[in-house]
Write an enzyme that holds these catalytic residues in place. Structure first.
Site, PDB file in Angstrom:
ATOM      1  CB  SER A 172      -0.882  -0.012   1.254  1.00 12.12           C
ATOM      2  OG  SER A 172      -1.507   1.245   1.454  1.00 12.12           O
ATOM      3  CE1 TYR A 185      -3.627  -2.373   5.622  1.00  8.82           C
ATOM      4  CE2 TYR A 185      -3.071  -0.111   5.044  1.00  8.82           C
ATOM      5  CZ  TYR A 185      -3.440  -1.387   4.664  1.00  8.82           C
ATOM      6  OH  TYR A 185      -3.591  -1.681   3.332  1.00  8.82           O
TER       7      TYR A 185
END
Length: 302
Positions: A172, A185
């Site tokens: 990501s 995350y």
């Protein structure tokens, strides 16, 4: 050779590399054929994993599909078969090392050696650090990065033996840049990006140039993974666009795949702008999504 001479020799290499990169902008990139290759995709029961499976099915790859959701993975496999591909569905919890190793042994014994490994499975909890439960933190690291170790250790030996394969890390932009209420995350995705870079360098040091690596780094995707995301400067991505970029990157052996591609500029700015200026850039982006912020004792958007 002394250090001074090595530094002098480094300069023409840098110049040549820039010229080579510029010339390649005008030369069509040759795409490799993945027909008949055995492709394993984790988290293939929905979203990016499912659409990636469909793209490989359209290219007549053989598919091994893993997901924790039995119904979802069987739906994906059925559609891949309808598209004309061979597809094997496995229910695997990628947070559990033993399940990964057990399923990997079945794949190697009953189906064959995996040529392309797509580590796509991922989980997220959006909350401030103190509101994030210990088990949620552990789960994010187990799925988002530790699973990459177990799958790669399981399938890399055959790739090494044949000097042929491709390992794909679905990370990501959060693996390069941070956001509030995504501490765990972001940390897990930074680890995933680091895993990709270190593995790439290690394979090169071992002379295994036939094993390619790619890392996908998109912004928010409209898959329901994060609730109600929005940002002022970048549109929320549709999963089809991200998968098209991912397949293009795999077929052309791109190391780092940013979606959208201009995210590279943001990373450059992070390294050259003063902290105050970079803070202003983050504020201008106005990134928002639903997050649990226990410090303020309510659900809010940041």
């Amino acid at each position: 050779m002394n250090l001074f001479m090595e530094l002098l020799l480094l300069l023409p290499i840098i110049i040549y590399s820039y010229i080579e990169a510029f010339v390649k902008l005008f030369i069509p990139v040759k795409r490799k054929c993945v027909s008949g290759e055995l492709v394993l995709i984790t988290g293939a029961g929905h979203g990016i994993g499912r659409l990636t499976a469909y793209e490989f099915a359209n290219r007549q790859s053989k598919l091994v599909l893993w997901d924790i959701n039995k119904h979802g993975i069987e739906e994906t496999a059925a559609e891949c078969r309808r598209l004309g591909a061979t597809a094997h569905a496995f229910v695997v919890d990628c947070s559990k090392r033993e399940e990964i190793y057990s399923a990997a042994e079945k794949v190697k014994k009953d189906i064959g050696d995996v040529n392309i490994l797509v580590n796509n499975a991922g989980v997220i909890t959006t909350a401030d650090l103190l509101s994030t439960q210990d088990n949620q933190i552990q789960k994010m690291f187990e799925v988002n990065i530790l699973a990459h170790y177990w799958t790669t250790k399981a399938f890399l030996p055959a790739m090494m033996k044949n000097n042929h394969g491709h390992i794909v890390t679905v990370a990501s932009v959060a693996g390069h840049s941070t956001a509030s209420f995504m501490v765990t995350y972001c940390s897990s995705k930074f680890a995933a990006v680091g895993f990709h870079k270190a593995l790439t360098q290690e394979l090169s040091a071992l002379g295994k140039d036939g094993i390619k690596t790619s890392c996908l780094c998109p912004v928010f995707i409209n898959t329901g993974f994060i609730k109600n995301p929005s940002t002022r400067l970048v549109k929320i991505l549709e999963p089809e666009k991200v998968v098209n970029k991912l397949l293009e990157g795999i077929l052309t052996n791109q190391k780092m795949i940013f979606v959208p591609s201009f995210l590279k500029i943001h990373l450059i700015l992070e390294n050259i702008l003063p902290k105050r200026a970079m803070a202003a850039v983050y504020k201008l982006q106005n990134v928002q999504f639903d997050a649990v912020v226990g410090y303020r004792n309510r659900v809010m958007s940041d």
